[in-house]
Design an enzyme around this catalytic site. Structure first.
Site, mmCIF file in Angstrom:
data_model
loop_
_atom_site.group_PDB
_atom_site.id
_atom_site.type_symbol
_atom_site.label_atom_id
_atom_site.label_comp_id
_atom_site.label_asym_id
_atom_site.label_seq_id
_atom_site.Cartn_x
_atom_site.Cartn_y
_atom_site.Cartn_z
ATOM 1 N N LYS A 75 0.869 -1.190 0.000
ATOM 2 C CA LYS A 75 0.000 0.000 0.000
ATOM 3 C C LYS A 75 0.902 1.234 0.000
ATOM 4 C CE LYS A 75 -2.527 1.465 3.681
ATOM 5 N NZ LYS A 75 -3.690 1.561 4.599
ATOM 6 N N ARG A 118 -10.147 -1.864 7.722
ATOM 7 C CA ARG A 118 -9.191 -2.757 8.392
ATOM 8 C C ARG A 118 -8.709 -2.178 9.709
ATOM 9 N NH1 ARG A 118 -4.641 0.615 8.968
ATOM 10 N NH2 ARG A 118 -3.052 0.195 7.426
ATOM 11 N N GLN A 146 -12.855 6.923 10.827
ATOM 12 C CA GLN A 146 -12.494 5.867 11.774
ATOM 13 C C GLN A 146 -13.550 5.694 12.865
ATOM 14 O OE1 GLN A 146 -10.397 3.560 11.451
ATOM 15 N NE2 GLN A 146 -9.450 4.393 9.623
ATOM 16 N N ASP A 167 -17.101 14.993 19.323
ATOM 17 C CA ASP A 167 -16.269 15.568 18.260
ATOM 18 C C ASP A 167 -16.178 17.068 18.525
ATOM 19 O OD1 ASP A 167 -15.589 14.487 15.084
ATOM 20 O OD2 ASP A 167 -15.513 16.651 15.477
ATOM 21 N N ASP A 235 -0.837 8.696 20.487
ATOM 22 C CA ASP A 235 -0.971 9.228 21.846
ATOM 23 C C ASP A 235 -1.538 10.649 21.863
ATOM 24 O OD1 ASP A 235 1.254 10.294 20.653
ATOM 25 O OD2 ASP A 235 2.626 9.952 22.313
HETATM 26 N N1 LIG Z 1 -3.642 3.553 13.493
HETATM 27 C C1 LIG Z 1 -4.119 3.325 12.283
HETATM 28 O O1 LIG Z 1 -4.023 2.247 11.739
HETATM 29 C C2 LIG Z 1 -4.835 4.424 11.571
HETATM 30 C C3 LIG Z 1 -5.342 4.232 10.280
HETATM 31 C C4 LIG Z 1 -6.065 5.258 9.678
HETATM 32 C C5 LIG Z 1 -6.243 6.461 10.357
HETATM 33 N N2 LIG Z 1 -5.686 6.608 11.600
HETATM 34 C C6 LIG Z 1 -5.858 7.842 12.361
HETATM 35 O O2 LIG Z 1 -7.202 7.908 12.808
HETATM 36 C C7 LIG Z 1 -7.523 9.270 13.030
HETATM 37 C C8 LIG Z 1 -8.866 9.600 12.416
HETATM 38 O O3 LIG Z 1 -8.786 9.454 11.012
HETATM 39 P P1 LIG Z 1 -10.087 9.654 10.107
HETATM 40 O O4 LIG Z 1 -9.757 9.156 8.753
HETATM 41 O O5 LIG Z 1 -11.287 9.124 10.816
HETATM 42 O O6 LIG Z 1 -10.175 11.252 10.075
HETATM 43 P P2 LIG Z 1 -11.471 12.147 9.822
HETATM 44 O O7 LIG Z 1 -10.968 13.478 9.357
HETATM 45 O O8 LIG Z 1 -12.453 11.424 8.982
HETATM 46 O O9 LIG Z 1 -12.120 12.306 11.276
HETATM 47 C C9 LIG Z 1 -11.506 12.981 12.322
HETATM 48 C C10 LIG Z 1 -12.596 13.627 13.181
HETATM 49 O O10 LIG Z 1 -11.987 14.129 14.375
HETATM 50 C C11 LIG Z 1 -12.598 15.378 14.695
HETATM 51 N N3 LIG Z 1 -11.716 16.084 15.612
HETATM 52 C C12 LIG Z 1 -10.684 16.929 15.378
HETATM 53 N N4 LIG Z 1 -10.065 17.253 16.533
HETATM 54 C C13 LIG Z 1 -10.731 16.589 17.524
HETATM 55 C C14 LIG Z 1 -10.598 16.514 18.927
HETATM 56 N N5 LIG Z 1 -9.624 17.136 19.589
HETATM 57 N N6 LIG Z 1 -11.494 15.756 19.619
HETATM 58 C C15 LIG Z 1 -12.471 15.079 18.990
HETATM 59 N N7 LIG Z 1 -12.642 15.099 17.661
HETATM 60 C C16 LIG Z 1 -11.779 15.850 16.953
HETATM 61 C C17 LIG Z 1 -12.842 16.049 13.349
HETATM 62 O O11 LIG Z 1 -13.839 17.043 13.460
HETATM 63 C C18 LIG Z 1 -13.299 14.829 12.512
HETATM 64 O O12 LIG Z 1 -14.695 14.648 12.598
HETATM 65 C C19 LIG Z 1 -6.347 10.084 12.488
HETATM 66 O O13 LIG Z 1 -5.508 10.450 13.544
HETATM 67 C C20 LIG Z 1 -5.650 9.104 11.578
HETATM 68 O O14 LIG Z 1 -4.284 9.412 11.412
HETATM 69 C C21 LIG Z 1 -5.008 5.624 12.219
#
Ligand SMILES: NC(=O)c1ccc[n+]([C@@H]2O[C@H](COP(=O)([O-])OP(=O)(O)OC[C@H]3O[C@@H](n4cnc5c(N)ncnc54)[C@H](O)[C@@H]3O)[C@@H](O)[C@H]2O)c1
Length: 327
Positions: A75, A118, A146, A167, A235
């Site tokens: 990927k 996933r 997520q 949120d 974190d």
């Molecule tokens: N660990 C993994 O495998 C993995 C994989 C994909 C994404 N991620 C991480 O998951 C997180 C979410 O990704 P996503 O694709 O859902 O993003 P997204 O943009 O779809 O959703 C993020 C949400 O968080 C909200 N937000 C912003 N600051 C906030 C806060 N302090 N408190 C609460 N909500 C807040 C935003 O308004 C938004 O609705 C990111 O940090 C991304 O890097 C991790």
């Protein structure tokens, strides 16, 4: 539709979503993969990355192979936090799926749907080992992609009754609550403070933006005894003292976790109890008592993507979805 010599199947974002692979199928395939990983029948070098665009943006190369699933590929995924303000997606990229025996590329597919599903599935598999089986209240902080995928995956494995949704963006929270309660027949409460989505919950998922300078909102004393938390945004959400309350702090892959720490994340955490391969094979115990606080910080593995890609490729061929391209 048969695979053709010297051709590969291109699957757009819509094609991948329309293939109809279910969360249950994803969790089952990933459970097989994590057992194989724990027994050493997988290959996955820690992901190298580049950082165009500045800030917390990155592009990661994520190759992996899973002998038990005869799956191999890579990927190439970008996460650019400034994109949503420009009307562009935060996460974008492609999966190349290769033939396990010959190495030939079989398919190129958009990775957004796979990445969303996933990641929720990996947290749910962690929860299967680390959460109380009767967990019924889920707290979600970050009601985006997520947040949605985690609601779906946790609903698949736990008898969820209620969800607390927080949120920063009020509209996102209200839309999420309406959508999730309709889709999964759950009571979803949009809450006003982060603490209400942590305290009182059996399972907590933090899925806001990740950053090398965490806002660290969640404090020691918020997570209940007996609860499990999945730190999807690394974190970013947790004060070190809150993470140190975990009786068992886990991850999805030890080597990758080490590499990520060297990159500046997780400066102050408890010792790693187990990774998901060790939990899936029983080499390390999961939850042992009802009162333990457990946590996982899954970083997102190339193996996850390669456990899902063959499901999509097979179903797409069966259903005649996608576009054949000359190699
Ligand atoms: N660990 C993994 O495998 C993995 C994989 C994909 C994404 N991620 C991480 O998951 C997180 C979410 O990704 P996503 O694709 O859902 O993003 P997204 O943009 O779809 O959703 C993020 C949400 O968080 C909200 N937000 C912003 N600051 C906030 C806060 N302090 N408190 C609460 N909500 C807040 C935003 O308004 C938004 O609705 C990111 O940090 C991304 O890097 C991790």
């Amino acid at each position: 539709m048969q695979a053709k010599t010297n051709q590969l199947l291109y699957l757009s974002q819509a094609d991948v979503a329309n293939v109809g692979v279910t969360m249950a199928e994803i969790i089952a395939s990933m459970q097989v993969m994590f057992q194989a990983k724990g027994d050493g029948r997988t290959e996955m070098p820690p992901k190298p990355g580049i950082h165009p665009g500045g800030g917390d943006s990155f592009l990661h190369a994520m190759p992996a192979c899973i002998t038990d699933l005869k799956s191999a590929g890579i990927k190439w995924v970008g996460a650019f936090p400034a994109n949503p303000a420009k009307g562009l997606p935060y996460i974008s990229g492609l999966v190349i799926y290769n033939d396990f025996e010959t190495g030939l590329p079989l398919a190129v597919m958009d990775c957004v749907w796979i990445t969303a599903k996933r990641t929720g599935a990996a947290s749910a598999i962690s929860a299967r080992h680390l959460a109380r089986a009767e967990s019924s209240v889920l707290g979600v902080l970050g009601c985006g992609v997520q947040g949605r995928s985690h609601a779906e995956a946790m609903k698949e494995l736990f008898p969820l009754q209620k969800m607390m949704a927080y949120d920063l963006n009020e509209d996102a929270k209200i839309k999420f609550a309406a959508e999730i309660s309709r889709k999964f027949d759950l009571e979803v409460v949009p809450v006003k403070s982060p603490r209400e989505a942590v305290s009182g919950c059996d399972i907590v998922v933090t899925a806001g933006p990740m950053s090398k300078t965490p806002h660290a909102t969640i404090q020691a004393g918020w997570l209940e005894a007996g609860a499990f938390a999945s730190l999807v945004d690394y974190d970013a959400y947790w004060q070190p003292a809150a993470m140190h309350e975990a009786d068992k702090f886990c991850t999805d892959d030890r080597a990758q976790f080490q590499a990520t720490r060297q990159g500046g994340y997780f400066p102050d955490i408890p010792d790693i109890h187990a990774d998901l391969g060790e939990l899936a094979t029983g080499k390390k115990p999961g939850r042992e008592t009802p009162a333990e606080r457990t946590m996982t910080a899954n970083l997102g593995l190339a193996l996850n993507d390669m456990a899902v890609a063959p499901l999509i490729y097979r179903k797409a061929k069966e259903k005649g979805i996608g576009t054949w391209l000359e190699l």
